[in-house]
Design a protein around this motif. Structure first.
Motif, short mmCIF file in Angstrom:
data_model
loop_
_atom_site.label_atom_id
_atom_site.label_comp_id
_atom_site.label_asym_id
_atom_site.label_seq_id
_atom_site.Cartn_x
_atom_site.Cartn_y
_atom_site.Cartn_z
N ARG A 107 -31.30 -22.29 -2.79
CA ARG A 107 -32.67 -22.44 -2.29
C ARG A 107 -32.73 -23.23 -0.98
O ARG A 107 -33.77 -23.28 -0.33
CB ARG A 107 -33.58 -23.09 -3.32
N MET A 108 -31.62 -23.81 -0.57
CA MET A 108 -31.59 -24.53 0.71
C MET A 108 -31.41 -23.57 1.89
O MET A 108 -31.48 -23.98 3.04
CB MET A 108 -30.43 -25.52 0.71
N TYR A 109 -31.18 -22.31 1.60
CA TYR A 109 -30.95 -21.31 2.65
C TYR A 109 -32.15 -20.39 2.76
O TYR A 109 -32.64 -19.87 1.76
CB TYR A 109 -29.68 -20.51 2.35
N LYS A 110 -32.58 -20.19 3.99
CA LYS A 110 -33.82 -19.43 4.22
C LYS A 110 -33.57 -17.94 4.40
O LYS A 110 -34.38 -17.12 3.99
CB LYS A 110 -34.54 -19.99 5.46
N TYR A 111 -32.46 -17.60 5.04
CA TYR A 111 -32.20 -16.20 5.37
C TYR A 111 -30.95 -15.71 4.64
O TYR A 111 -29.96 -16.44 4.53
CB TYR A 111 -32.01 -16.04 6.88
N TRP A 112 -31.02 -14.47 4.19
CA TRP A 112 -29.94 -13.89 3.39
C TRP A 112 -29.60 -12.49 3.87
O TRP A 112 -30.48 -11.73 4.29
CB TRP A 112 -30.34 -13.83 1.92
N GLY A 113 -28.33 -12.15 3.76
CA GLY A 113 -27.91 -10.79 4.02
C GLY A 113 -28.07 -9.93 2.78
O GLY A 113 -28.47 -10.42 1.72
N GLN A 114 -27.72 -8.67 2.91
CA GLN A 114 -27.90 -7.73 1.80
C GLN A 114 -26.70 -7.71 0.85
O GLN A 114 -26.78 -7.15 -0.24
CB GLN A 114 -28.12 -6.31 2.35
N GLY A 115 -25.62 -8.33 1.26
CA GLY A 115 -24.45 -8.44 0.39
C GLY A 115 -23.41 -7.37 0.66
O GLY A 115 -23.72 -6.28 1.14
N THR A 116 -22.17 -7.70 0.36
CA THR A 116 -21.06 -6.75 0.44
C THR A 116 -20.20 -6.93 -0.80
O THR A 116 -19.93 -8.06 -1.21
CB THR A 116 -20.25 -6.94 1.74
N GLN A 117 -19.80 -5.83 -1.39
CA GLN A 117 -19.09 -5.88 -2.67
C GLN A 117 -17.60 -6.09 -2.47
O GLN A 117 -16.96 -5.41 -1.65
CB GLN A 117 -19.32 -4.58 -3.45
N VAL A 118 -17.07 -7.02 -3.23
CA VAL A 118 -15.63 -7.26 -3.28
C VAL A 118 -15.16 -7.02 -4.70
O VAL A 118 -15.70 -7.61 -5.64
CB VAL A 118 -15.29 -8.71 -2.85
N THR A 119 -14.19 -6.15 -4.84
CA THR A 119 -13.64 -5.84 -6.16
C THR A 119 -12.13 -6.06 -6.13
O THR A 119 -11.44 -5.50 -5.27
CB THR A 119 -13.94 -4.39 -6.56
N VAL A 120 -11.66 -6.91 -7.03
CA VAL A 120 -10.25 -7.24 -7.10
C VAL A 120 -9.68 -6.67 -8.40
O VAL A 120 -10.11 -7.06 -9.48
CB VAL A 120 -10.02 -8.75 -7.02
N SER A 121 -8.74 -5.77 -8.28
CA SER A 121 -8.13 -5.16 -9.46
C SER A 121 -6.90 -5.93 -9.90
O SER A 121 -6.18 -6.50 -9.08
CB SER A 121 -7.77 -3.71 -9.17
N SER A 122 -6.67 -5.93 -11.19
CA SER A 122 -5.52 -6.68 -11.74
C SER A 122 -4.28 -5.81 -11.80
O SER A 122 -4.31 -4.61 -11.59
CB SER A 122 -5.86 -7.19 -13.14
#
Length: 122
Positions: A107-122
């Protein structure tokens, strides 16, 4: 107003690396603290790291310390997240955020991006 656009996510094997980028619009990028957060399915969004406006100060969550590195290039209005030694538990959507004072609370951050997915396979 600041718009943030993340990129660089993808699928990687455990132990691999990815570098995320977040490009900001606007002329005041250098005045903001920039942070990275992540959210895994079914979990709350969590703090990953932040960097001061000048780039001289950084702070990391214990879970990523020593593996992730945040940096910024104010001339390019870009903040980066270099992620090494990735683990399956790093799988999440990663968001960059901009705030006047920063911190580890979203909540201390005013602006946000839309996100990027990171998937790590085992």
């Amino acid at each position: 107003q600041v718009q943030l656009v993340e990129s660089g996510g993808g699928l990687v094997q455990a132990g691999g690396s990815l570098r995320l980028s977040c490009v900001a619009s606007g002329r005041t990028f250098s005045s903001y603290v920039m942070g990275w957060f992540r959210q895994a399915p079914g979990k709350e969004r969590e703090f990953v790291t932040r960097i001061s406006w000048s780039g001289s100060g950084t702070y990391y969550a214990d879970s990523v310390k020593g593996r992730f590195t945040i940096s910024r290039d104010n001339a390019k209005n870009t903040v980066y997240l270099q992620m090494n030694s990735l683990k399956p538990e790093d799988t999440a959507a990663y968001y960059c955020a901009a705030g006047s004072s920063g911190g580890s609370i979203d909540r201390m951050y005013k602006y946000w991006g839309q996100g990027t997915q990171v998937t790590v396979s085992s």
